[in-house]
Write a protein that holds these residues in place. Sequence first.
Motif, PDB file in Angstrom:
ATOM      1  N   ASN A  42      -4.667 -39.411   0.215  1.00  9.93           N
ATOM      2  CA  ASN A  42      -6.008 -39.929   0.119  1.00  9.93           C
ATOM      3  C   ASN A  42      -6.566 -40.456   1.259  1.00  9.93           C
ATOM      4  O   ASN A  42      -7.395 -41.199   1.110  1.00  9.93           O
ATOM      5  CB  ASN A  42      -5.981 -40.834  -1.177  1.00  9.93           C
TER       6      ASN A  42
ATOM      7  N   GLN B   9     -15.581 -30.155  -8.270  1.00  6.31           N
ATOM      8  CA  GLN B   9     -15.753 -31.695  -8.433  1.00  6.31           C
ATOM      9  C   GLN B   9     -14.653 -32.197  -9.249  1.00  6.31           C
ATOM     10  O   GLN B   9     -14.486 -33.391  -9.115  1.00  6.31           O
ATOM     11  CB  GLN B   9     -17.200 -31.980  -9.043  1.00  6.31           C
ATOM     12  N   ARG B  12      -7.962 -32.127  -9.497  1.00  4.80           N
ATOM     13  CA  ARG B  12      -7.002 -32.993  -9.254  1.00  4.80           C
ATOM     14  C   ARG B  12      -5.543 -32.326  -8.827  1.00  4.80           C
ATOM     15  O   ARG B  12      -5.513 -31.311  -9.257  1.00  4.80           O
ATOM     16  CB  ARG B  12      -6.815 -33.974 -10.505  1.00  4.80           C
ATOM     17  N   ARG B 171      -9.023 -39.103  -9.291  1.00  7.81           N
ATOM     18  CA  ARG B 171      -8.691 -40.241  -8.428  1.00  7.81           C
ATOM     19  C   ARG B 171     -10.312 -40.312  -7.638  1.00  7.81           C
ATOM     20  O   ARG B 171     -10.924 -39.274  -7.154  1.00  7.81           O
ATOM     21  CB  ARG B 171      -7.779 -40.072  -7.295  1.00  7.81           C
ATOM     22  N   PRO B 172     -10.837 -41.730  -7.669  1.00  3.71           N
ATOM     23  CA  PRO B 172     -11.942 -41.789  -7.025  1.00  3.71           C
ATOM     24  C   PRO B 172     -11.987 -41.627  -5.550  1.00  3.71           C
ATOM     25  O   PRO B 172     -10.899 -41.776  -5.039  1.00  3.71           O
ATOM     26  CB  PRO B 172     -12.498 -43.287  -7.556  1.00  3.71           C
ATOM     27  N   ARG B 173     -13.031 -41.097  -5.068  1.00  2.00           N
ATOM     28  CA  ARG B 173     -13.181 -40.769  -3.585  1.00  2.00           C
ATOM     29  C   ARG B 173     -14.096 -42.030  -3.044  1.00  2.00           C
ATOM     30  O   ARG B 173     -14.877 -42.633  -3.771  1.00  2.00           O
ATOM     31  CB  ARG B 173     -13.858 -39.547  -3.424  1.00  2.00           C
ATOM     32  N   PRO B 175     -17.213 -43.733  -1.480  1.00  5.78           N
ATOM     33  CA  PRO B 175     -18.432 -43.660  -1.639  1.00  5.78           C
ATOM     34  C   PRO B 175     -19.004 -42.466  -0.827  1.00  5.78           C
ATOM     35  O   PRO B 175     -18.702 -42.382   0.577  1.00  5.78           O
ATOM     36  CB  PRO B 175     -19.311 -44.725  -1.708  1.00  5.78           C
ATOM     37  N   TYR B 195     -15.054 -49.441  -2.433  1.00  2.00           N
ATOM     38  CA  TYR B 195     -13.815 -48.411  -2.707  1.00  2.00           C
ATOM     39  C   TYR B 195     -12.629 -48.960  -2.882  1.00  2.00           C
ATOM     40  O   TYR B 195     -11.403 -48.612  -3.780  1.00  2.00           O
ATOM     41  CB  TYR B 195     -13.868 -47.348  -1.697  1.00  2.00           C
ATOM     42  N   SER B 198     -12.528 -49.761  -6.416  1.00  2.00           N
ATOM     43  CA  SER B 198     -12.182 -48.574  -7.280  1.00  2.00           C
ATOM     44  C   SER B 198     -10.705 -48.188  -7.216  1.00  2.00           C
ATOM     45  O   SER B 198     -10.343 -47.966  -8.451  1.00  2.00           O
ATOM     46  CB  SER B 198     -13.208 -47.776  -6.718  1.00  2.00           C
ATOM     47  N   TYR B 202      -8.254 -48.065 -10.563  1.00  2.00           N
ATOM     48  CA  TYR B 202      -7.692 -46.587 -10.530  1.00  2.00           C
ATOM     49  C   TYR B 202      -6.095 -46.863 -10.606  1.00  2.00           C
ATOM     50  O   TYR B 202      -5.654 -46.397 -11.547  1.00  2.00           O
ATOM     51  CB  TYR B 202      -8.097 -45.725  -9.683  1.00  2.00           C
TER      52      TYR B 202
END
Lengths: 242, 242
Positions: A42, B9, B12, B171-173, B175, B195, B198, B202
Amino acid sequence: MNEIISLLQNHRSIRKFKDQPVSESQLNAILAAAQAASTSSNMQAYSVVHVKDSSLRSQLAALAGNQAYVSESPVFLVWCADLHRYEQAVRRHGDTPVTGNAENFIIATVDAALAAQNAAVAAESLGLGVVYIGGLRNKPAEASELLGLPQLVYPVFGMCIGMPDQEPLLRPRLPLEAVYHVNQYTDNQVAVDGYDESIRDYMKERTDGKVDTTWSKEMAAKAQRPREHMKAFLNAQGFGIE
Amino acid sequence: MNEIISLLQNHRSIRKFKDQPVSESQLNAILAAAQAASTSSNMQAYSVVHVKDSSLRSQLAALAGNQAYVSESPVFLVWCADLHRYEQAVRRHGDTPVTGNAENFIIATVDAALAAQNAAVAAESLGLGVVYIGGLRNKPAEASELLGLPQLVYPVFGMCIGMPDQEPLLRPRLPLEAVYHVNQYTDNQVAVDGYDESIRDYMKERTDGKVDTTWSKEMAAKAQRPREHMKAFLNAQGFGIE
């Protein structure tokens, strides 16, 4: 097999674009697709610079070898390997030094490539065409300065995006057996022999018989134009691969 | 926006697979998609090794840090940067030396990544899941020897493919504004602040509240485990980036 695989298998680089803008919503979809690509631990060790300013575009086009489409395509993105953001994050929690060692260099280069390829696929799914611009590595220090890239960031390649105004032939690829190995790496020179002939046919068709070459001849010609400056540039940029 | 962009988009990584084979026709479609990816000057400077032998799989899994899925996934591919085939092609037409200078190293690494990402997208379009295995770079010399990789070839990463047996959270990326720049590179630490939070949310959700961390903390932890051996390995493998 399905629409997506057919899209992937029919990729060809587009170097002539219609004078028609890429919309904001298309660009956002493309960028969101890029961001969703896999990334090592990540780290998201890439950045993308959207070059809108026309003077900047012309200067980059000149550095990249004066390909008209670099200055004229509706959208021009520069995909960068970026360890600067990672370094800033690490510094929030101590003083572990972040060097651009070979491993970090690989991570950042790969992260940029995976994101860019997702962007390319997303663009093509919208009916747009793309071409990668490796020519930015002709003059990487100058390109980096124009874009204000800090230490630990380098431009891996550019990418033109827009509505295609040409339908190029599909360029044949090496036979699968030349690039695919089971359990053990094996040389397959016979497959390369066959491919040399495929490229000869392709080039004849593409140039109305004017160009007679083969894949291996093209590779031999390419080997005479190494970009020897890259190591010094990368080390000056902080990547410490030397 | 369309089915393809939605697929991209929603990527995962999948680390648990059903005991269900990937068919020959699926694999062929995946490989053909990989081959169609863009490649610098048509060099196609990559190879892919399909590891079918179970003893080889276990040994690679051990080298990569003993992740069960490396030995158990229905398909395991190793994506390699490959300048050996290029060197052989060049040698057909003279004696221009091919060194793995930094530029060629970038080309081969990027070619492997673009092909692999097309493979990942193709696999996901078939309902399969994938995970990249950077852990192969823990012991790259040993992995290369197991696969019989010649000089000028190195394993960039592995890839597990199979029918997903889990539905991980997305999983958030970062911004968009943290990775996207217009005309000039700009630092955006505010976006990173957001982030960090975030990722805290998560990770709490993913671990039932057990893990309290942020993105920058994870990056700081990662910086303490550099794979310092990569430079020496790459130079021994002929890449001459030193």
